[in-house]
Design a protein around this motif. Sequence first.
Motif, short mmCIF file in Angstrom:
data_model
loop_
_atom_site.label_atom_id
_atom_site.label_comp_id
_atom_site.label_asym_id
_atom_site.label_seq_id
_atom_site.Cartn_x
_atom_site.Cartn_y
_atom_site.Cartn_z
N ASP A 156 0.85 -1.19 0.00
CA ASP A 156 0.00 0.00 0.00
C ASP A 156 0.89 1.25 0.00
N LEU A 157 0.46 2.28 -0.73
CA LEU A 157 1.26 3.49 -0.87
C LEU A 157 0.95 4.54 0.19
N GLY A 158 -0.08 4.35 0.99
CA GLY A 158 -0.39 5.28 2.06
C GLY A 158 -1.07 6.55 1.58
N ARG A 159 -1.12 7.54 2.49
CA ARG A 159 -1.88 8.77 2.23
C ARG A 159 -1.01 10.00 1.97
N THR A 160 0.28 9.89 2.13
CA THR A 160 1.15 11.06 1.97
C THR A 160 2.29 10.73 1.02
N LEU A 161 2.94 11.79 0.52
CA LEU A 161 4.11 11.57 -0.31
C LEU A 161 5.22 10.88 0.47
N ALA A 162 5.31 11.18 1.77
CA ALA A 162 6.31 10.51 2.60
C ALA A 162 6.03 9.02 2.68
N SER A 163 4.75 8.63 2.74
CA SER A 163 4.43 7.21 2.81
C SER A 163 4.72 6.51 1.48
N VAL A 164 4.56 7.23 0.36
CA VAL A 164 4.92 6.66 -0.94
C VAL A 164 6.42 6.39 -0.98
N ALA A 165 7.23 7.35 -0.49
CA ALA A 165 8.68 7.17 -0.46
C ALA A 165 9.06 6.02 0.45
N ALA A 166 8.38 5.88 1.59
CA ALA A 166 8.68 4.78 2.51
C ALA A 166 8.35 3.44 1.88
N ALA A 167 7.24 3.38 1.13
CA ALA A 167 6.87 2.13 0.45
C ALA A 167 7.91 1.76 -0.60
N ALA A 168 8.44 2.77 -1.30
CA ALA A 168 9.46 2.50 -2.32
C ALA A 168 10.76 2.01 -1.69
N ARG A 169 11.07 2.52 -0.51
CA ARG A 169 12.29 2.06 0.18
C ARG A 169 12.13 0.64 0.71
N ALA A 170 10.93 0.30 1.16
CA ALA A 170 10.70 -1.01 1.78
C ALA A 170 10.49 -2.12 0.77
N ASP A 171 9.98 -1.79 -0.40
CA ASP A 171 9.61 -2.80 -1.38
C ASP A 171 9.74 -2.16 -2.76
N ALA A 172 9.23 -2.82 -3.77
CA ALA A 172 9.16 -2.26 -5.12
C ALA A 172 7.69 -2.17 -5.50
N PRO A 173 7.02 -1.08 -5.11
CA PRO A 173 5.57 -0.97 -5.39
C PRO A 173 5.29 -1.07 -6.89
N ARG A 174 4.09 -1.52 -7.20
CA ARG A 174 3.69 -1.68 -8.59
C ARG A 174 2.27 -1.15 -8.79
N VAL A 175 2.01 -0.66 -9.99
CA VAL A 175 0.64 -0.36 -10.42
C VAL A 175 0.44 -1.05 -11.76
N VAL A 176 -0.80 -1.35 -12.07
CA VAL A 176 -1.14 -2.07 -13.30
C VAL A 176 -1.60 -1.08 -14.36
N LEU A 177 -1.02 -1.18 -15.55
CA LEU A 177 -1.46 -0.36 -16.67
C LEU A 177 -2.62 -1.05 -17.38
N ALA A 178 -3.64 -0.29 -17.77
CA ALA A 178 -4.81 -0.88 -18.41
C ALA A 178 -5.37 0.06 -19.46
N VAL A 179 -6.12 -0.50 -20.38
CA VAL A 179 -6.77 0.28 -21.44
C VAL A 179 -8.26 -0.05 -21.43
N ALA A 180 -9.06 0.87 -21.96
CA ALA A 180 -10.50 0.65 -22.04
C ALA A 180 -11.10 1.53 -23.11
N SER A 181 -12.26 1.13 -23.60
CA SER A 181 -13.08 1.99 -24.45
C SER A 181 -13.92 2.89 -23.55
N ALA A 182 -14.82 3.64 -24.14
CA ALA A 182 -15.65 4.56 -23.35
C ALA A 182 -16.49 3.84 -22.31
N VAL A 183 -16.98 2.65 -22.65
CA VAL A 183 -17.89 1.95 -21.74
C VAL A 183 -17.41 0.55 -21.37
N GLY A 184 -16.32 0.10 -21.97
CA GLY A 184 -15.86 -1.26 -21.72
C GLY A 184 -15.07 -1.38 -20.44
N PRO A 185 -14.79 -2.62 -20.02
CA PRO A 185 -14.00 -2.84 -18.80
C PRO A 185 -12.53 -2.53 -19.05
#
Length: 253
Positions: A156-185
């Motif tokens: 989890d990245l937390g609620r502050t920029l400091a918590s994002v930095a802490a998450a990056a130091r503790a682990d290798a955070p990831r987010v998923v890239l995705a695509v969609a049409s106007a109404v599709g999933p």
Amino acid sequence: MTPPTPAPPARRTVGQAARAVERATAALGRLRHGRRLLHPAGLSFAGEVTIWGTPGPPTGVALLDDPGRYAATVRFSRGTPTPGGWPDVLGLAVRVHSRTDRPFDLLVSSSGAAPVLRNLPLPRRGFTGTYSTIMCYRVGRRRLWLAALADPDSVDLGRTLASVAAAARADAPRVVLAVASAVGPWRPVGQVSIGAPLDPGEDAALAFDPVGNLPPELRAAGPLTWLREQTYRGSRRARGARAQSGGSTATTV
């Protein structure tokens, strides 16, 4: 010598309006003493983008359809910013250092995942969640939205920029890239891994161009694209930055 043909009145008006918006934005930027006009509070990181390829019908964008790995620069930011962990429109910018001369600048804002909400920037407290491009792209005649979604297996990245930095130091955070049409999933196409933080000087120098720095098959669309283009240009002008300033110069991993 034949004199140049004057531009049509409508085109002159658009050009004059563009210059006026850019000058006004640059003036506001100078009042901020060179700080970003948009999403001023943020942290930047080295990163890596892994593209798995598009499930189902291809998008028509080679960078999204073809598997690959790319060096990246990643920036998390707060839009206003509001104090502490208060709700804010949160931002995520990913510069993909592609194999072309121009990088791919993907800028997404906190939003809802449902089709009716992916067009709206929504304030929230935590940096873990859905980010979408808000405005669509066009590939030929088709419309396309891009998003960064929470990875359920990532820290989890937390609620502050400091918590994002802490998450990056503790682990290798990831987010998923995705695509969609106007109404599709949303269809996952890859992931962004967040690595070591960049120093404040590198973050300050980093400048994005969400309209100009795109893969050749992709173009920004929507009624506010023109305004966005002039606003970012004026902000870069005030900071003395170019559209490709800052970030890693590596091209592939």
